[in-house]
Design an enzyme around this catalytic site. Structure first.
Site, PDB file in Angstrom:
ATOM      1  N   HIS A 108     -15.328  -8.320   0.585  1.00  0.00           N
ATOM      2  CA  HIS A 108     -14.546  -9.251   1.072  1.00  0.00           C
ATOM      3  C   HIS A 108     -14.515 -10.809   0.645  1.00  0.00           C
ATOM      4  O   HIS A 108     -13.707 -11.359  -0.035  1.00  0.00           O
ATOM      5  CB  HIS A 108     -14.494  -9.257   2.730  1.00  0.00           C
ATOM      6  CG  HIS A 108     -13.531 -10.503   3.325  1.00  0.00           C
ATOM      7  ND1 HIS A 108     -13.948 -11.458   3.787  1.00  0.00           N
ATOM      8  CD2 HIS A 108     -12.144 -10.310   3.224  1.00  0.00           C
ATOM      9  CE1 HIS A 108     -12.956 -12.008   4.072  1.00  0.00           C
ATOM     10  NE2 HIS A 108     -11.840 -11.317   3.880  1.00  0.00           N
ATOM     11  N   ARG A 168      -3.506   2.961   8.559  1.00  0.00           N
ATOM     12  CA  ARG A 168      -3.689   1.837   7.529  1.00  0.00           C
ATOM     13  C   ARG A 168      -2.647   0.905   7.298  1.00  0.00           C
ATOM     14  O   ARG A 168      -1.300   1.179   7.466  1.00  0.00           O
ATOM     15  CB  ARG A 168      -3.821   2.444   6.006  1.00  0.00           C
ATOM     16  CG  ARG A 168      -4.822   3.530   5.974  1.00  0.00           C
ATOM     17  CD  ARG A 168      -4.756   4.288   4.716  1.00  0.00           C
ATOM     18  NE  ARG A 168      -5.253   3.429   3.505  1.00  0.00           N
ATOM     19  CZ  ARG A 168      -5.363   3.643   2.230  1.00  0.00           C
ATOM     20  NH1 ARG A 168      -4.580   4.744   1.692  1.00  0.00           N
ATOM     21  NH2 ARG A 168      -5.859   2.751   1.328  1.00  0.00           N
ATOM     22  N   LYS A 227       1.007  -1.312   0.047  1.00  0.00           N
ATOM     23  CA  LYS A 227       0.117  -0.142   0.028  1.00  0.00           C
ATOM     24  C   LYS A 227       0.926   1.260   0.042  1.00  0.00           C
ATOM     25  O   LYS A 227       0.756   2.222  -0.927  1.00  0.00           O
ATOM     26  CB  LYS A 227      -0.816  -0.024   1.122  1.00  0.00           C
ATOM     27  CG  LYS A 227      -1.992   0.713   0.994  1.00  0.00           C
ATOM     28  CD  LYS A 227      -2.992   0.830   2.511  1.00  0.00           C
ATOM     29  CE  LYS A 227      -3.994  -0.628   2.335  1.00  0.00           C
ATOM     30  NZ  LYS A 227      -4.298  -0.794   3.713  1.00  0.00           N
ATOM     31  N   TYR A 270      13.414 -34.466 -18.291  1.00  0.00           N
ATOM     32  CA  TYR A 270      11.629 -34.337 -18.043  1.00  0.00           C
ATOM     33  C   TYR A 270      11.053 -34.752 -16.649  1.00  0.00           C
ATOM     34  O   TYR A 270      12.006 -35.157 -15.584  1.00  0.00           O
ATOM     35  CB  TYR A 270      11.202 -35.682 -19.114  1.00  0.00           C
ATOM     36  CG  TYR A 270      11.392 -36.828 -18.578  1.00  0.00           C
ATOM     37  CD1 TYR A 270      10.545 -37.478 -17.609  1.00  0.00           C
ATOM     38  CD2 TYR A 270      12.565 -37.796 -18.958  1.00  0.00           C
ATOM     39  CE1 TYR A 270      10.641 -38.867 -16.988  1.00  0.00           C
ATOM     40  CE2 TYR A 270      12.844 -39.131 -18.587  1.00  0.00           C
ATOM     41  CZ  TYR A 270      11.756 -39.498 -17.339  1.00  0.00           C
ATOM     42  OH  TYR A 270      12.051 -40.838 -17.116  1.00  0.00           O
ATOM     43  N   CYS A 285       9.723 -39.237 -11.504  1.00  0.00           N
ATOM     44  CA  CYS A 285       8.418 -39.685 -11.681  1.00  0.00           C
ATOM     45  C   CYS A 285       7.758 -39.850 -10.205  1.00  0.00           C
ATOM     46  O   CYS A 285       6.582 -40.086 -10.153  1.00  0.00           O
ATOM     47  CB  CYS A 285       8.385 -41.159 -12.241  1.00  0.00           C
ATOM     48  SG  CYS A 285       9.333 -42.261 -11.120  1.00  0.00           S
ATOM     49  N   MET A 344      -5.128  -5.890  10.681  1.00  0.00           N
ATOM     50  CA  MET A 344      -5.844  -4.909  11.075  1.00  0.00           C
ATOM     51  C   MET A 344      -6.705  -3.959  10.255  1.00  0.00           C
ATOM     52  O   MET A 344      -6.096  -3.867   9.210  1.00  0.00           O
ATOM     53  CB  MET A 344      -5.234  -3.940  11.934  1.00  0.00           C
ATOM     54  CG  MET A 344      -5.839  -2.941  12.958  1.00  0.00           C
ATOM     55  SD  MET A 344      -4.886  -1.400  13.384  1.00  0.00           S
ATOM     56  CE  MET A 344      -5.134  -0.347  11.839  1.00  0.00           C
ATOM     57  N   GLY A 356      -5.980 -10.459   6.609  1.00  0.00           N
ATOM     58  CA  GLY A 356      -6.079 -11.144   8.037  1.00  0.00           C
ATOM     59  C   GLY A 356      -5.700  -9.933   9.013  1.00  0.00           C
ATOM     60  O   GLY A 356      -5.674  -9.789  10.053  1.00  0.00           O
ATOM     61  N   SER A 364      15.275 -42.153 -13.274  1.00  0.00           N
ATOM     62  CA  SER A 364      14.164 -41.696 -12.954  1.00  0.00           C
ATOM     63  C   SER A 364      14.114 -41.498 -11.501  1.00  0.00           C
ATOM     64  O   SER A 364      14.242 -42.487 -10.773  1.00  0.00           O
ATOM     65  CB  SER A 364      12.945 -42.312 -13.581  1.00  0.00           C
ATOM     66  OG  SER A 364      11.808 -41.720 -12.958  1.00  0.00           O
ATOM     67  N   ARG A 387      -3.260  -1.368  -6.576  1.00  0.00           N
ATOM     68  CA  ARG A 387      -2.500  -2.569  -6.420  1.00  0.00           C
ATOM     69  C   ARG A 387      -2.765  -3.377  -7.510  1.00  0.00           C
ATOM     70  O   ARG A 387      -3.895  -3.132  -8.188  1.00  0.00           O
ATOM     71  CB  ARG A 387      -2.531  -3.406  -5.160  1.00  0.00           C
ATOM     72  CG  ARG A 387      -3.920  -3.803  -5.006  1.00  0.00           C
ATOM     73  CD  ARG A 387      -4.174  -4.522  -3.727  1.00  0.00           C
ATOM     74  NE  ARG A 387      -5.619  -4.290  -3.468  1.00  0.00           N
ATOM     75  CZ  ARG A 387      -6.227  -4.585  -2.278  1.00  0.00           C
ATOM     76  NH1 ARG A 387      -5.444  -4.814  -1.251  1.00  0.00           N
ATOM     77  NH2 ARG A 387      -7.558  -4.652  -2.020  1.00  0.00           N
TER      78      ARG A 387
HETATM   79  P1  ADP Z   1      -7.656  -2.351   3.125  1.00  0.00           P
HETATM   80  O1  ADP Z   1      -6.236  -2.703   3.606  1.00  0.00           O
HETATM   81  O2  ADP Z   1      -8.629  -3.249   4.023  1.00  0.00           O
HETATM   82  O3  ADP Z   1      -8.262  -2.196   1.960  1.00  0.00           O
HETATM   83  P2  ADP Z   1      -7.329   0.674   3.385  1.00  0.00           P
HETATM   84  O4  ADP Z   1      -6.283   1.194   4.332  1.00  0.00           O
HETATM   85  O5  ADP Z   1      -7.224   0.445   2.020  1.00  0.00           O
HETATM   86  O6  ADP Z   1      -7.781  -0.998   3.965  1.00  0.00           O
HETATM   87  O7  ADP Z   1      -8.675   1.329   3.749  1.00  0.00           O
HETATM   88  C1  ADP Z   1      -9.906   1.333   3.596  1.00  0.00           C
HETATM   89  C2  ADP Z   1     -10.610   2.342   3.043  1.00  0.00           C
HETATM   90  O8  ADP Z   1     -10.711   3.250   3.852  1.00  0.00           O
HETATM   91  C3  ADP Z   1     -10.201   2.613   1.691  1.00  0.00           C
HETATM   92  O9  ADP Z   1     -10.357   2.164   0.586  1.00  0.00           O
HETATM   93  C4  ADP Z   1     -10.628   4.211   1.738  1.00  0.00           C
HETATM   94  O10 ADP Z   1     -12.040   4.272   1.006  1.00  0.00           O
HETATM   95  C5  ADP Z   1     -11.003   4.667   3.306  1.00  0.00           C
HETATM   96  N1  ADP Z   1      -9.731   5.239   3.619  1.00  0.00           N
HETATM   97  C6  ADP Z   1      -8.397   4.948   4.086  1.00  0.00           C
HETATM   98  N2  ADP Z   1      -7.611   5.939   4.442  1.00  0.00           N
HETATM   99  C7  ADP Z   1      -8.454   7.199   4.193  1.00  0.00           C
HETATM  100  C8  ADP Z   1      -7.971   8.588   3.810  1.00  0.00           C
HETATM  101  N3  ADP Z   1      -6.785   8.965   4.202  1.00  0.00           N
HETATM  102  N4  ADP Z   1      -9.087   9.264   3.457  1.00  0.00           N
HETATM  103  C9  ADP Z   1     -10.005   8.771   3.153  1.00  0.00           C
HETATM  104  N5  ADP Z   1     -10.333   7.583   3.065  1.00  0.00           N
HETATM  105  C10 ADP Z   1      -9.522   6.612   3.710  1.00  0.00           C
HETATM  106 MG    MG Z   2      -7.714  -0.651   0.810  1.00  0.00          MG
END
Ligand code: ADP
Ligand code: MG
Ligand code: MG
Length: 926
Positions: A471, A99, A29, A882, A862, A110, A108, A795, A349
């Protein structure tokens, strides 16, 4: 003194300290946020705390490096400057999101915390500043809720409970008689904030922190802690993500999608992630914040709607879509927010996709001259091909079911394929039922990262809420599971374990069927049938030109064949298996096990007589009965293989495997053999061994009972001669198993060659044949130079070679091997993925010594590993000729072999050897 590393990377104001290539350090990210800033896209400024901090944190009793705090302070000041606001300022507060972001995307981890920096004071300032009280309190209630859940741990206690915050919101909505969050007023939201804080205090004992810096460090700590939570650990296991990678933390200034109807938030794929179709696939919600779209609490709108609502904005977004695809040369998954008509990018991504989509996109992008064939091949994981081979519903039966009123509902076709199973309503049950041998469909209102294991245990996943980017849809696609999402007609009651749809009540355990390609949910079981690829290649019931999925598949296979250097053979002992394998592209048989044949029609009787025979005469009499039967088997295989090489292994398993152990059967056998039951019983008992795996088996049988090898050799060569007389070329390769000492091979080779001479004379024909051996016990590998003086081919029998090298019996290993892998003693189950450092070393020795004696020696594998992509890569690296695998893995092996060749371009021999060594080491470190 060692230089203190840089722990914090700023991005914003048109320039970032990081870039896409720095994923290892900044997480996916963070690296891509930096990259987007660098290519001029609108991204809210922020900073990334590196993955090294996470590693340091765990290495140092969960303490941060000393210099971190100062670096964070400096970066925060930069963000404040860029945004013209101050963190914690009562009048003009800066709000941020926290984030997580590992190298590989990890559901998995936070959950993101939004609107951090709000407290009772800054709330007031923001109201004055924005003059939008509803927006401010909506942000505050979201923040308290997220912080309370993620950092302070107020979560549902039981699997059937609803979220405690949602419970409060639902009660409020109910009292007000409204349905949507957006219908709640500023006053309502204010009340919610008070109630939330009280619930947190009451149930967790924590006060909701007012100091923004405390909030920020609390949230950062929660991200790092989540690296070691059960969900994350389970996910890492499933996808082989090493613990040592760690996660990064992103702190980013907020932009707001919840400022009213001119604001919103969305997620999109630059192409369709389910089918691979080249069109913009996205979803968005107005007056909402990020979570709303993904969590599936409100069903979002399709991106094409935005084109109608706000063409200018849509145009901007579509332009970004193209910019990103061009820049990354791949299909991207993006997240964006609109604040009062202004567009911001929050994430990008490389998009997760189904196997269908992966293959289609790769092939399409070659067609567009966007990427090369080689690159396309490296982008398709060999195992993804499995999804193309997976069953689909029998169309007639499905149509009949639909006509008879069994169509329950239609949702989004989030994960293609056909699945039929019994309804369960939570992940824990899904796992438990699966362990009892049931097929289940995990049915949820929506799924969350907690459900990962249950999703994995299910045949298919059905959700009532959430879009194509929810999800459930994302994870299902990644797992290759069938998934129907956002099926909003379903009323699911977790507590009662029921699902109501169109007035019908379905209970836990009822059968349903999901068509993940159309989104249909159908009551009851529906027969499945072979995939398009199989219909074209194996069943031959479908014309290639009517099969678009097959066509893309065929293209990939054609490219793979162009670049691979390994040949692909198959393990088959029946003509029909051989024919399937050829349809899949096999170039020969690498292992024909003769013992399977003995269980065939009419053969087990004489086989048992042979084993239990008292005298040579009796044994020869029984073998005489087997000879024509085996000959017919071989003839069938030679014909099916049409001149392709066929490696036939002489008898291998311990004899007790063939004889009956039950009294009833023993009596019947006694009668057939005209001997007493007691005699049979005694003989069978006489075959008992304490450790049959290391007992009387393999070439040992043929050495003690040469007449068995003679009979088999005769059956092979007579069949070869007869087939050749019919005008069909033959290339038999006789393989002697379990050789550890060259003298064993000398003994058997003599017999085989003598029979070959005899048969050629008797039949008056000449045919080519080879005699070789399996290398499957360490002594064989270590003395391969001596063995190669006799063997024309090796083999590698890596199943036995793994057992004997590790001293581990495969059939008794489950109890400790699974924990071994968990403890990372072995990175992978060594019976699935070749142990490069041990077994692989022996193979290298055998290859080098074998070639030293006989430079042109044919080398193959094999064991089961011949169908495993990582093991195939190893075989490529050590220069085998092979690999041989089961028929259905042949396409996977073709692709894996091509990738091995592309990803490990030919290099001077010395360097290659070094690489093998290095890989062997790292395969254990992981
Ligand atoms: P995940 O890894 O689960 O995708 P994110 O970190 O991308 O989590 O956050 C999920 C959502 O939260 C993002 O898609 C966005 O819509 C919102 N978000 C995260 N950071 C911001 C921010 N700085 N301003 C506005 N929305 C945010
Ligand atoms: Mg996201
Ligand atoms: Mg073996």
């Amino acid at each position: 003194m060692a230089k203190v590393p840089k722990y914090v990377y700023f991005f914003g104001s048109g320039k970032a300290e990081g870039k896409a290539e720095m994923k290892n350090l900044l997480g996916g990210k963070g690296a891509n946020l930096a990259e987007m800033v660098n290519i001029g896209l609108p991204v809210p400024p922020g900073f990334t705390i590196t993955t090294e901090v996470c590693s340091a944190y765990y290495q140092n009793k969960q303490k941060y490096p000393k210099s971190l705090e100062k670096e964070v302070r400096v970066a925060l000041t930069k963000v404040e400057k860029a945004m013209g606001a101050k963190f914690g300022d009562a009048k003009n507060p800066l709000l941020v999101s926290i984030r997580s972001g590992a190298r590989a995307s990890m559901p998995g981890m936070m959950d993101t915390i939004l609107n951090l920096g709000l407290n009772d004071k800054t709330v007031a300032g923001l109201v004055t500043k924005t003059k939008n009280e509803r927006f401010v309190y909506d942000s505050y209630r979201r923040f308290v809720q997220m912080y309370g859940d993620v950092v302070l741990g107020l979560k549902p206690v039981n699997k059937d409970d609803i979220d405690p915050f949602e419970e409060i919101i639902e009660a409020k909505k109910h009292a007000k008689g409204v349905k949507l969050d957006t219908e709640l007023t500023a006053e309502d939201l204010k009340e919610l904030v008070v109630k939330f804080k009280a619930a947190i205090k009451e149930k967790t004992g924590h006060d909701f922190p007012q100091d923004p810096l405390v909030q920020m460090w609390g949230a950062i700590g929660a991200v790092f802690s989540s690296w070691m939570n059960d969900r994350a650990i389970a996910y890492r296991k499933m996808y082989d993500i090493p613990e040592s990678w760690g996660t990064a933390v992103n702190v980013q200034s907020m932009v707001f999608g919840n400022m009213g109807e001119d604001s919103g938030t969305g997620v999109a794929f630059t192409r369709d992630a389910a089918t691979g179709e080249n069109y913009f696939y996205g979803e968005y919600l107005m007056n909402a914040q990020g979570e709303d779209v993904v969590a599936g609490t409100r069903t979002p709108l399709h991106i094409s709607k935005l084109k109608e609502q706000d063409p200018k904005l849509y145009g901007q977004l579509d332009k970004i879509r193209k910019t990103l695809e061009k820049h990354y040369r791949d299909m991207m998954d993006i997240e964006f927010t609109i604040q009062q008509g202004k567009l911001f990018m929050l994430q990008c991504r490389v998009g997760k996709r189904t196997a269908f989509a992966a293959i289609k996109i790769a092939v399409d992008m070659v067609g567009d001259k966007f990427i090369s064939e080689k690159e396309a091949l490296t982008r398709i994981e060999p195992d993804q091909l499995n999804q193309l081979l997976r069953p689909i519903f029998d169309v007639k039966e499905k149509d009949a079911a639909v006509k008879s009123g069994r169509l329950l509902a239609k949702g989004l076709n989030a994960g293609p394929g056909a699945a039929t199973g019994r309804i369960v309503f939570n992940a824990v049950d899904a796992e438990a039922w699966k362990n009892r041998g049931e097929k289940v469909i995990l049915t949820r209102i929506e799924t969350s990262p907690e459900d990962i294991k249950g999703m994995d245990a299910s045949e298919g996943i059905l959700t009532a809420r959430g879009g194509m980017t929810s999800h459930a849809a994302l994870v299902a696609r990644q797992m290759g599971k069938v998934c129907v999402a956002g099926c909003d007609e379903l009323l699911i009651d977790y507590a009662k374990h029921t699902m109501t749809v169109k007035g019908k009540v379905l209970n836990e355990g009822d059968w349903i069927s999901l068509d993940g390609t159309t989104g249909q949910v159908i009551e009851g079981k529906i027969q499945t049938k072979p995939s398009e690829v199989l219909q074209v290649l194996v069943e031959k019931t479908l014309d290639a030109k009517d099969a678009p999925v097959y066509q893309t598949f065929a293209k990939v296979m054609q490219w793979a064949d162009k670049y691979r250097t390994l040949k692909i053979r198959t393990n088959a002992d029946q003509p029909d298996q051989a024919a399937n394998a050829i349809a899949f592209g096999a170039e020969g048989i690498g292992l024909c096990r003769t013992e399977h044949m003995f269980f065939g029609e009419g053969k087990i009787g004489p086989m048992r007589e042979m084993i239990l025979a008292d005298t040579l005469e009796q044994r020869k009499a029984a073998l005489a009965k087997l000879l024509p039967l085996q000959r017919a088997d071989f003839a069938g295989i030679f014909e099916a293989m049409h001149g392709k090489p066929v490696t036939i292994r002489t008898i291998d398993p311990p004899l007790h495997e063939f004889v009956p152990h039950e009294e009833k059967e023993q009596r019947a056998l006694a009668q057939a053999m005209r001997i007493s039951y007691e005699k049979v019983k005694e003989r069978v008992e006489g075959l008992h061994e304490f450790n049959p795996m290391l007992g009387f088996r393999g070439c040992r049988l043929g050495i003690i009972f040469p007449e068995i090898t003679e009979m088999q050799a005769r059956a092979i060569f007579e069949a070869a001669a007869d087939t050749q007389k019919k005008g069909i070329a033959v290339e038999p390769e006789v393989m002697i198993p379990l050789v550890g000492n060259v003298k064993e091979l000398v003994n058997q080779e003599k017999l085989v060659r003598k029979v070959a001479e005899d048969v050629m004379k008797e039949k008056g024909v000449k045919f080519k044949y080879l005699v070789g051996t399996m290398i499957e016990i360490p002594r064989g590998a270590i003395t391969a130079d001596e063995i190669a003086a006799v063997a024309e081919f090796f083999s590698f029998g890596t199943n036995d070679l793994t057992q004997t090298t590790l001293g581990v019996s495969r059939d008794d290993a489950a109890r400790f091997l699974i924990p071994y892998v968990e403890k990372e003693i072995y990175a992978k189950d060594p019976f699935e993925v070749l142990d490069r450092g041990g077994v692989g070393k022996l193979m290298e020795i055998a290859v080098a010594k074998g070639r030293a004696t006989r430079p042109g020696i044919k080398l193959g594998i094999c064991g089961e590993h011949g169908g495993d992509p990582s093991s195939i890569e190893f075989c490529h690296l050590i220069g085998l000729n092979y690999v041989s695998c089961s028929p259905f893995r042949v396409p996977i092996a073709r692709l894996a072999a091509a990738r091995a060749a592309l990803l490990n371009p030919a290099e001077p021999a010395k360097k290659a050897a070094k690489k093998v060594n290095k890989k062997a080491k790292t395969s254990h470190k992981k």
